[in-house]
Design an enzyme around this catalytic site. Sequence first.
Site, PDB file in Angstrom:
ATOM      1  N   SER A 160     -31.877  19.866  26.857  1.00 16.45           N
ATOM      2  CA  SER A 160     -31.662  21.156  26.177  1.00 16.45           C
ATOM      3  C   SER A 160     -32.850  21.527  25.278  1.00 16.45           C
ATOM      4  CB  SER A 160     -30.356  21.142  25.384  1.00 16.45           C
ATOM      5  OG  SER A 160     -30.429  20.295  24.269  1.00 16.45           O
ATOM      6  N   ASN A 161     -33.523  20.544  24.710  1.00 12.99           N
ATOM      7  CA  ASN A 161     -34.711  20.876  23.912  1.00 12.99           C
ATOM      8  C   ASN A 161     -35.843  21.387  24.802  1.00 12.99           C
ATOM      9  OD1 ASN A 161     -34.502  20.336  20.891  1.00 12.99           O
ATOM     10  ND2 ASN A 161     -33.469  18.547  21.758  1.00 12.99           N
TER      11      ASN A 161
ATOM     12  N   ARG B 287     -37.236   6.146  25.961  1.00 12.47           N
ATOM     13  CA  ARG B 287     -37.998   4.917  26.212  1.00 12.47           C
ATOM     14  C   ARG B 287     -39.027   4.784  25.107  1.00 12.47           C
ATOM     15  NH1 ARG B 287     -37.365   0.718  29.368  1.00 12.47           N
ATOM     16  NH2 ARG B 287     -39.586   0.419  29.672  1.00 12.47           N
TER      17      ARG B 287
ATOM     18  N   HIS C 229     -36.554  13.808  16.584  1.00 13.99           N
ATOM     19  CA  HIS C 229     -35.619  12.724  16.304  1.00 13.99           C
ATOM     20  C   HIS C 229     -34.438  13.304  15.534  1.00 13.99           C
ATOM     21  CE1 HIS C 229     -34.279   8.633  15.746  1.00 13.99           C
ATOM     22  NE2 HIS C 229     -34.036   8.928  14.480  1.00 13.99           N
TER      23      HIS C 229
ATOM     24  N   LEU D 237     -42.292   3.093  15.698  1.00  9.18           N
ATOM     25  CA  LEU D 237     -41.182   3.895  16.214  1.00  9.18           C
ATOM     26  C   LEU D 237     -40.632   4.861  15.160  1.00  9.18           C
ATOM     27  CD1 LEU D 237     -39.141   4.307  18.586  1.00  9.18           C
ATOM     28  CD2 LEU D 237     -37.660   2.686  17.389  1.00  9.18           C
TER      29      LEU D 237
ATOM     30  N   GLN E 112     -29.994  23.227  15.409  1.00  9.62           N
ATOM     31  CA  GLN E 112     -31.221  23.281  14.602  1.00  9.62           C
ATOM     32  C   GLN E 112     -32.419  22.699  15.356  1.00  9.62           C
ATOM     33  OE1 GLN E 112     -31.180  25.053  11.829  1.00  9.62           O
ATOM     34  NE2 GLN E 112     -29.031  25.384  12.344  1.00  9.62           N
ATOM     35  N   GLU E 113     -32.165  21.703  16.203  1.00  6.54           N
ATOM     36  CA  GLU E 113     -33.263  21.150  17.017  1.00  6.54           C
ATOM     37  C   GLU E 113     -33.871  22.257  17.871  1.00  6.54           C
ATOM     38  OE1 GLU E 113     -32.659  17.423  19.088  1.00  6.54           O
ATOM     39  OE2 GLU E 113     -31.027  16.880  17.756  1.00  6.54           O
TER      40      GLU E 113
HETATM   41  C1  GAR Z   1     -31.703  15.212  21.093  1.00  5.94           C
HETATM   42  O1  GAR Z   1     -30.668  15.239  20.146  1.00  5.94           O
HETATM   43  C2  GAR Z   1     -32.904  14.486  20.529  1.00  5.94           C
HETATM   44  O2  GAR Z   1     -33.095  14.694  19.165  1.00  5.94           O
HETATM   45  C3  GAR Z   1     -32.543  13.052  20.808  1.00  5.94           C
HETATM   46  O3  GAR Z   1     -31.942  13.071  22.071  1.00  5.94           O
HETATM   47  C4  GAR Z   1     -31.303  14.327  22.275  1.00  5.94           C
HETATM   48  C5  GAR Z   1     -31.784  14.900  23.581  1.00  5.94           C
HETATM   49  O4  GAR Z   1     -31.078  16.052  23.908  1.00  5.94           O
HETATM   50  N1  GAR Z   1     -33.687  12.217  20.780  1.00  5.94           N
HETATM   51  C6  GAR Z   1     -33.665  10.954  20.369  1.00  5.94           C
HETATM   52  O5  GAR Z   1     -32.660  10.391  20.001  1.00  5.94           O
HETATM   53  C7  GAR Z   1     -34.999  10.249  20.399  1.00  5.94           C
HETATM   54  N2  GAR Z   1     -34.958   9.030  19.681  1.00  5.94           N
HETATM   55  P1  GAR Z   1     -31.630  17.044  25.023  1.00  5.94           P
HETATM   56  O6  GAR Z   1     -31.908  16.188  26.253  1.00  5.94           O
HETATM   57  O7  GAR Z   1     -30.518  17.989  25.260  1.00  5.94           O
HETATM   58  O8  GAR Z   1     -32.875  17.697  24.495  1.00  5.94           O
END
Ligand code: GAR
Length: 209
Positions: free
Chosen positions: A13-14, A91, A109, A144, A173-174
């Site tokens: 989704s991001n 990963r 994150h 990390l 918000q992301e």
């Molecule tokens: C998101 O919430 C992102 O912040 C998180 O995975 C999700 C992916 O969602 N990332 C992490 O946890 C990285 N350590 P998406 O596939 O719908 O973008």
Amino acid sequence: MKRIVILLSGRGSNMQAIVERCAEEGWDARVVGVASNRPGAAGLAWAAARGIATAALDHREHASREAFDAELARVIGLWGPDLVVLAGFMRILGNDFVRRHEGRLLNIHPSLLPAFSGLHTHRRAIEAGCKAAGATVHFVTPELDHGPIVVQAVVPVLPGDDEQSLSDRVLVQEHRIYPLAVRWFVEGRLRTEAGVVTQLDGAPQLYLA
Ligand code: GAR
């Protein structure tokens, strides 16, 4: 035109938010490729359906982290990226990969770093009794979930929240801050000095839900 490559492991989704905002706002940039360590990732199918080049590299088919990273670097290198965007890429990337892309490697994150690096951020925030949670876009360094912070978004943790309700609130918000950060990068509006990122137009680097 800046060339963006996105790495993901799941839903994507991001990635969608970035691809859509890039088109809507007419950035001088294009998402030229999307790669995943999970061949079945829904994000890969979404990208392919929109004519974006995709690559699936199953990490389980590589003998070591170094071998996987080297193949990933080779494959995305063919797309000639100016920026590599980690969007739910689950990963850990080794030092060689990170060093090779340092300064042009962004991650999102789902916590207010430096709190809650690693996994299960929402559950841990609720269990710790946090009254605020959020998301952070940062440049990737070998350590990390550390690295210079580009932008953060804060949401409240509400009474009765569970992992799902909090992660839904953070995800909104992301989708707001990740496209912003990518746009700032492609427009050359970010400067990092002594580990601190400044947005050169003075745009807010903190967003409140
Ligand atoms: C998101 O919430 C992102 O912040 C998180 O995975 C999700 C992916 O969602 N990332 C992490 O946890 C990285 N350590 P998406 O596939 O719908 O973008």
